[in-house]
Design a protein around this motif. Structure first.
Motif, PDB file in Angstrom:
ATOM      1  N   ALA A 231      -1.604  -1.341  -4.064  1.00 55.40           N
ATOM      2  CA  ALA A 231      -2.741  -0.420  -3.928  1.00 55.40           C
ATOM      3  C   ALA A 231      -2.151   0.973  -3.770  1.00 55.40           C
TER       4      ALA A 231
ATOM      5  N   GLU B 174      -4.567  -1.605  -7.753  1.00 57.98           N
ATOM      6  CA  GLU B 174      -5.758  -0.762  -7.717  1.00 57.98           C
ATOM      7  C   GLU B 174      -5.319   0.655  -7.371  1.00 57.98           C
TER       8      GLU B 174
ATOM      9  N   ASP C 222       0.864  -1.182   0.000  1.00 58.70           N
ATOM     10  CA  ASP C 222       0.000   0.000   0.000  1.00 58.70           C
ATOM     11  C   ASP C 222       0.894   1.224   0.000  1.00 58.70           C
TER      12      ASP C 222
END
Ligand code: SF4
Length: 239
Positions: A126, A166, A104
């Motif tokens: 992400a 994403e 992340d």
């Protein structure tokens, strides 16, 4: 992993079914961040990590081994994990346990991201896109000096990489309007996935953010419809 390569891990969530779609994962939280987003929910992690208990990495490894065959992977979050020089060693160690890895990141460190992808240490990323790629807006929403060229480079890197990813945006009403969501979606046109995250006014880094009223579920769904023109797989999280 050698003792000296260990990390000041400041948080560990043994399992989450929600954070990594379709996967059961643990989350390791590394402290420190180069941004100061006023809506951040990790204030202790980024401003006073020494006040948090350090989690022993060997404990985490024992847990992961006990759950072998049941857990899919480990998410490395923060804070901003790419600040850690030895992040590759941590990811390598996790992968040696037969687990998938997800990072992340706020996307401000393209060079590290590139290296991790090239070394095949990441299965998924992400990446936050905080705002349209405008220096003033980006710096305002992160309360930091941000080079938006680097953010764009990270976006391009992920969109051309052979891994899952994403992009995600926390939709904070006082900073982002529908035109801004549209602008971000245009920037990532054709991306695999874009998630609009509901803003929560609880426990924010800046106390003033606690009075900001989140967008309604309907408003967020309308934003998704707008973004859908550019990214087919767009959804809302947190409503
Ligand atoms: S980039 Fe993430 S961890 Fe860093 S301040 Fe912003 S919300 Fe918090």
């Amino acid at each position: 992993m050698n003792k000296e390569m260990m990390y000041p891990i400041k948080g560990f969530n043994p399992h989450t079914f929600l954070d990594w779609e379709g996967r059961i994962a643990s989350v390791i939280y590394l402290p420190g961040c180069n941004f100061r987003c006023p809506f951040c929910h990790s204030s202790a992690l980024i401003t006073a990590p020494e006040s948090l208990t350090t989690v022993d990495y060997e404990f985490i490894k024992r847990f992961l081994r006990e759950k072998r065959g049941w857990m899919d992977g480990v998410i490395i979050g923060g804070g901003e994990p790419t600040l850690y020089e030895n992040l590759p060693a941590l990811l390598k160690d996790i992968k040696s346990e037969g687990l998938l890895t997800r990072l992340d990141t706020n996307g401000s460190n393209t060079a590290v991201l590139k290296k991790l992808i090239e070394e095949k240490l990441l299965d998924c990323v992400a990446m936050d896109i905080k705002a349209p790629l405008d220096t003033l807006m980006y710096s305002n929403i992160t309360a930091s000096d941000v080079d938006v060229v680097t953010i764009k480079q990270s976006i391009d890197l992920l969109m051309s990489a052979d891994i899952d990813y994403e992009f995600r945006t926390t939709v904070v009403p006082c900073f982002l309007q529908r035109k801004d969501i549209l602008s971000i979606a245009q920037t990532i046109k054709g991306a695999k996935k874009y998630v609009l995250q509901q803003f929560s006014p609880k426990d924010t880094l800046e106390k003033s953010m606690r009075d900001v009223k989140p967008y309604s579920a309907d408003e967020l769904k309308q934003f998704v419809q707008l973004a859908n023109e550019f990214v087919k797989n767009c959804s809302v999280r947190g409503i």
